[in-house]
Write a protein that holds these residues in place. Structure first.
Motif, PDB file in Angstrom:
ATOM      1  N   ALA A 146      -9.269   7.360   0.039  1.00 33.64           N
ATOM      2  CA  ALA A 146     -10.392   8.252   0.299  1.00 33.64           C
ATOM      3  C   ALA A 146     -10.187   9.575  -0.432  1.00 33.64           C
ATOM      4  CB  ALA A 146     -10.511   8.494   1.800  1.00 33.64           C
ATOM      5  N   THR A 147     -11.272  10.327  -0.663  1.00 34.07           N
ATOM      6  CA  THR A 147     -11.156  11.545  -1.445  1.00 34.07           C
ATOM      7  C   THR A 147     -11.551  12.811  -0.707  1.00 34.07           C
ATOM      8  OG1 THR A 147     -13.367  11.201  -2.341  1.00 34.07           O
ATOM      9  CG2 THR A 147     -11.526  10.367  -3.616  1.00 34.07           C
ATOM     10  N   SER A 148     -12.402  12.758   0.297  1.00 35.61           N
ATOM     11  CA  SER A 148     -12.838  13.988   0.960  1.00 35.61           C
ATOM     12  C   SER A 148     -13.044  13.774   2.446  1.00 35.61           C
ATOM     13  CB  SER A 148     -14.154  14.494   0.355  1.00 35.61           C
ATOM     14  OG  SER A 148     -13.962  14.999  -0.938  1.00 35.61           O
ATOM     15  N   ASP A 149     -12.603  14.772   3.217  1.00 34.58           N
ATOM     16  CA  ASP A 149     -13.006  14.859   4.612  1.00 34.58           C
ATOM     17  C   ASP A 149     -14.312  15.638   4.670  1.00 34.58           C
ATOM     18  OD1 ASP A 149     -10.837  13.515   5.702  1.00 34.58           O
ATOM     19  OD2 ASP A 149      -9.621  15.335   5.820  1.00 34.58           O
ATOM     20  N   LEU A 150     -15.138  15.321   5.655  1.00 41.57           N
ATOM     21  CA  LEU A 150     -16.404  16.019   5.846  1.00 41.57           C
ATOM     22  C   LEU A 150     -16.508  16.476   7.294  1.00 41.57           C
ATOM     23  CD1 LEU A 150     -18.663  13.514   3.920  1.00 41.57           C
ATOM     24  CD2 LEU A 150     -18.407  15.895   3.272  1.00 41.57           C
ATOM     25  N   LEU A 151     -16.983  17.714   7.476  1.00 46.87           N
ATOM     26  CA  LEU A 151     -17.227  18.243   8.809  1.00 46.87           C
ATOM     27  C   LEU A 151     -18.681  18.688   8.910  1.00 46.87           C
ATOM     28  CD1 LEU A 151     -14.135  20.536   9.628  1.00 46.87           C
ATOM     29  CD2 LEU A 151     -14.659  18.289  10.568  1.00 46.87           C
ATOM     30  N   ILE A 152     -19.322  18.322  10.002  1.00 48.14           N
ATOM     31  CA  ILE A 152     -20.652  18.853  10.322  1.00 48.14           C
ATOM     32  C   ILE A 152     -20.442  19.825  11.473  1.00 48.14           C
ATOM     33  CG2 ILE A 152     -22.963  18.288  11.110  1.00 48.14           C
ATOM     34  CD1 ILE A 152     -22.596  15.581   9.727  1.00 48.14           C
ATOM     35  N   TYR A 153     -20.804  21.076  11.240  1.00 46.81           N
ATOM     36  CA  TYR A 153     -20.252  22.187  12.004  1.00 46.81           C
ATOM     37  C   TYR A 153     -21.348  23.165  12.393  1.00 46.81           C
ATOM     38  CZ  TYR A 153     -17.810  26.797  11.929  1.00 46.81           C
ATOM     39  OH  TYR A 153     -17.361  28.064  12.181  1.00 46.81           O
ATOM     40  N   ASN A 154     -21.366  23.559  13.683  1.00 43.75           N
ATOM     41  CA  ASN A 154     -22.222  24.658  14.121  1.00 43.75           C
ATOM     42  C   ASN A 154     -21.372  25.919  14.154  1.00 43.75           C
ATOM     43  OD1 ASN A 154     -23.634  26.656  15.594  1.00 43.75           O
ATOM     44  ND2 ASN A 154     -24.856  25.087  16.611  1.00 43.75           N
ATOM     45  N   PRO A 155     -21.592  26.853  13.237  1.00 44.45           N
ATOM     46  CA  PRO A 155     -20.694  28.012  13.141  1.00 44.45           C
ATOM     47  C   PRO A 155     -20.779  28.967  14.324  1.00 44.45           C
ATOM     48  CG  PRO A 155     -22.570  28.276  11.667  1.00 44.45           C
ATOM     49  CD  PRO A 155     -22.664  26.890  12.219  1.00 44.45           C
ATOM     50  N   PHE A 156     -21.822  28.863  15.151  1.00 45.77           N
ATOM     51  CA  PHE A 156     -21.968  29.799  16.255  1.00 45.77           C
ATOM     52  C   PHE A 156     -21.554  29.198  17.590  1.00 45.77           C
ATOM     53  CE2 PHE A 156     -24.881  31.302  12.976  1.00 45.77           C
ATOM     54  CZ  PHE A 156     -24.327  32.556  12.787  1.00 45.77           C
ATOM     55  N   VAL A 157     -21.688  27.902  17.739  1.00 43.85           N
ATOM     56  CA  VAL A 157     -21.157  27.245  18.930  1.00 43.85           C
ATOM     57  C   VAL A 157     -19.670  26.946  18.726  1.00 43.85           C
ATOM     58  CG1 VAL A 157     -21.346  25.211  20.423  1.00 43.85           C
ATOM     59  CG2 VAL A 157     -23.411  26.302  19.521  1.00 43.85           C
ATOM     60  N   GLY A 158     -19.302  26.645  17.480  1.00 43.56           N
ATOM     61  CA  GLY A 158     -17.896  26.476  17.140  1.00 43.56           C
ATOM     62  C   GLY A 158     -17.409  25.043  17.113  1.00 43.56           C
ATOM     63  N   ASP A 159     -18.252  24.067  17.474  1.00 41.85           N
ATOM     64  CA  ASP A 159     -17.792  22.685  17.485  1.00 41.85           C
ATOM     65  C   ASP A 159     -18.142  22.003  16.168  1.00 41.85           C
ATOM     66  OD1 ASP A 159     -20.579  22.492  17.901  1.00 41.85           O
ATOM     67  OD2 ASP A 159     -20.318  20.512  18.794  1.00 41.85           O
ATOM     68  N   ALA A 160     -17.519  20.856  15.935  1.00 38.04           N
ATOM     69  CA  ALA A 160     -17.742  20.122  14.692  1.00 38.04           C
ATOM     70  C   ALA A 160     -17.663  18.630  14.951  1.00 38.04           C
ATOM     71  CB  ALA A 160     -16.725  20.520  13.624  1.00 38.04           C
ATOM     72  N   VAL A 161     -18.415  17.873  14.161  1.00 39.25           N
ATOM     73  CA  VAL A 161     -18.360  16.415  14.152  1.00 39.25           C
ATOM     74  C   VAL A 161     -17.744  15.991  12.829  1.00 39.25           C
ATOM     75  CG1 VAL A 161     -19.711  14.281  14.137  1.00 39.25           C
ATOM     76  CG2 VAL A 161     -20.352  16.156  15.676  1.00 39.25           C
ATOM     77  N   ARG A 162     -16.696  15.200  12.891  1.00 34.29           N
ATOM     78  CA  ARG A 162     -16.002  14.786  11.675  1.00 34.29           C
ATOM     79  C   ARG A 162     -16.601  13.475  11.147  1.00 34.29           C
ATOM     80  NH1 ARG A 162     -11.359  16.492   9.541  1.00 34.29           N
ATOM     81  NH2 ARG A 162     -10.956  17.710  11.428  1.00 34.29           N
TER      82      ARG A 162
END
Length: 417
Positions: A146-162
Motif C-alpha cells: 500500500a502507498t497512502s493512509d487516508l483520514l477523514i477528519y472533522n477538525p473542530f470535533v476532533g475525531d477521524a475515520v481511517r
C-alpha cells in the motif's frame, strides 16, 4: 473616538477576555433551551469550540445533540471559511483555518490527529477534511504494498475515520485522490487514480531488468472506496482524456461529481481540452459541456464552485470567470466576470500566472488565490481588488473553501443530507 466606535471596541475586547466568556456561558445557562440553542447556532465555530474546551459549563452547552443540525442550517447561509494547507516544505507542512464570520480574519493553526512530512490535503466536503499520508515512497516490482493512509477528519470535533490503504497494481509512479459526497446515495467516497508503469514482471523477477524496463507501459487505473466499507473497488483504466500519467487532483465537487480539466484528441497531433467528471453515485466518467472560452482551449483554466454552480476561470488577455447556471446544460454557461489582471499600487502578479478562484461571499465579492502566497478579494461592483491582510498567514499555501460542522466524522457518515 465616537460613542458607537467605543461600544464596538468594547464588544471586541470583551469577546477576547476569558472571564467575560465565562460570564456569557453562565448567562446562557439561565436562558430557555430554545433561545440558548438559537444563540449558540449563530456563533462562529471558533467561539463554540473555545466554549467547549475551556469550561465544563461550555462543554455542556456545545454537546447538546440539538445544536449540530441547527448550526449546519445556519452555516449553509453564511460565508464559507477557509482551510489553508501549508505546502512549502516537508518540515513545515500543516493545516490552518480562517473564520470568515468572526471579528477578524486571524489565521489559526490546526492540529490534525496524524502528522507527516509528506501529508497532503485531498479535499473537503460537508464539514469534513480528507488527508493523505504516503507510507511507502518506493513501491516494489510487484506493487503488492500500500502507498497512502487516508483520514477523514472533522477538525473542530476532533475525531477521524481511517480509510484503509489501497494496493498498488504494478510499479506506481504517482497517485491522486478525490473526496466527495453524493446526495442521492448519501455516501462519502474516495477516488484514487494511480499512474503506474506496467512492468514485465517475469523478466524483472529473474534479474532481466533492462528487458523488463524496455517492456513497460504507462497506464492509469481508477479505484473507489465507499467510506464505511472495507474494500477498494477497481473501476478499470482512467479515461484517455485524463492521460496515462495523471498528476492533478480533481478541482471541483458539484452535484455529487468530481471534475478535472482533461485532454481530448481530435486526430493526429491535434487535441482540445475538456471538462471531465466522475459521478460518485454511478461511478462513471463523463464529459461535461464546456464554456466557449479561450482559456479552456489553451488549458490556462481552473475549475471551482461558485454559489453551488460549476465555474471555469482562466487568464489569457483578460481574466474571465464563467458559471454553469444549470448543471450539464451547455447553454447555461455565462461569463459572469471579466477583468484586467492588475492590482492597485503596482502589484500585478496576475500577469505571471492565472489565479485560482476560491469562493464567492454573500456580498458578491470573489476570493481568489494568487500563486501560492496571497489571498485577494475582487469587488465586481466597484471593479476593485483588495489584498486580504491576515495575521499568521503561511508563506506558501493551498486554500480551499470550508463549511464547518459540529457533527463528528463518524456521525456524518450516517446523516441524510
Amino acid at each position: 473616538m465616537d460613542a458607537e466606535e467605543g461600544r464596538k471596541k468594547e464588544r471586541v475586547n470583551l469577546a477576547d477576555d476569558p472571564s467575560s466568556r465565562a460570564m456569557v456561558q453562565m448567562d446562557l445557562h439561565l436562558l430557555p433551551p430554545k433561545v440558548r440553542l438559537e444563540i449558540l447556532s449563530r456563533l462562529p465555530i471558533t467561539s463554540l469550540i473555545h466554549f467547549k474546551t475551556t469550561s465544563h459549563a461550555g462543554y455542556d452547552l456545545i454537546v447538546d445533540p440539538r445544536l449540530p443540525p441547527m448550526f449546519r442550517n445556519r452555516v449553509s447561509d453564511s460565508n464559507p471559511c477557509l482551510i489553508l494547507f501549508r505546502n512549502d516544505s516537508a518540515a513545515t507542512r500543516g493545516l490552518y483555518f480562517v473564520d470568515s464570520e468572526g471579528c477578524s480574519r486571524r489565521v489559526r493553526k490546526m492540529d490534525p490527529p496524524q502528522h507527516s512530512e509528506d501529508s497532503n490535503l485531498v479535499g473537503s466536503c460537508n464539514g469534513l477534511l480528507c488527508l493523505s499520508y504516503p507510507t511507502i515512497p518506493y513501491p516494489t516490482f510487484t506493487g503488492s504494498e500500500a502507498t497512502s493512509d487516508l483520514l477523514i477528519y472533522n477538525p473542530f470535533v476532533g475525531d477521524a475515520v481511517r480509510v484503509q490503504p489501497a494496493d498498488n497494481p504494478f510499479w506506481s509512479l504517482v497517485e491522486v485522490f478525490g473526496f466527495g459526497f453524493h446526495p442521492r446515495t448519501g455516501e462519502f467516497k474516495v477516488v484514487r487514480i494511480v499512474s503506474y508503469q506496467k512492468w514485465n514482471v517475469d523478466l524483472a523477477l529473474v534479474g532481466e531488468f533492462d528487458e523488463a524496463f524496455n517492456d513497460t507501459v504507462n497506464e492509469a487505473m481508477v479505484q473507489v472506496f465507499t467510506v464505511g466499507t472495507t474494500e477498494w473497488r477497481n473501476k478499470g483504466a482512467s479515461p484517455p482524456e485524463l492521460g496515462d500519467f495523471v498528476i492533478s487532483p480533481p478541482q471541483a465537487l458539484v452535484e455529487g461529481s468530481l471534475h478535472w480539466v482533461g485532454v481530448v484528441g481530435t486526430g493526429g497531433f491535434s487535441y482540445t481540452f475538456a471538462i471531465i467528471s466522475f459521478e460518485l453515485a454511478d461511478e462513471v466518467f463523463e464529459e461535461i459541456p464546456h464554456p466557449p472560452c479561450q482559456q479552456l482551449a489553451s488549458r490556462a483554466c481552473s475549475l471551482s464552485v461558485l454559489n453551488g454552480c460549476l465555474s471555469a476561470a482562466g487568464l489569457v488577455d483578460t481574466f474571465d470567470i464563467w458559471v454553469m447556471k444549470q448543471y450539464r446544460v451547455k447553454e447555461s454557461w455565462i461569463k459572469q466576470f471579466s477583468f484586467d489582471p492588475c492590482f492597485p499600487g503596482g502589484w500585478s502578479s496576475f500577469l505571471s500566472r492565472s489565479p485560482k478562484v476560491i469562493c464567492a461571499l454573500k456580498n458578491g465579492e470573489i476570493i481568489l488565490q494568487d500563486n501560492d502566497s496571497s489571498l485577494v478579494s475582487y469587488d465586481p461592483v466597484e471593479n476593485r481588488f483588495k489584498t486580504l491582510q491576515m495575521s499568521g498567514l503561511p508563506e506558501h499555501f493551498l486554500a480551499i473553501p470550508f463549511l464547518p460542522s459540529l457533527f463528528s466524522a463518524e456521525a456524518s457518515m450516517n446523516l441524510q443530507l
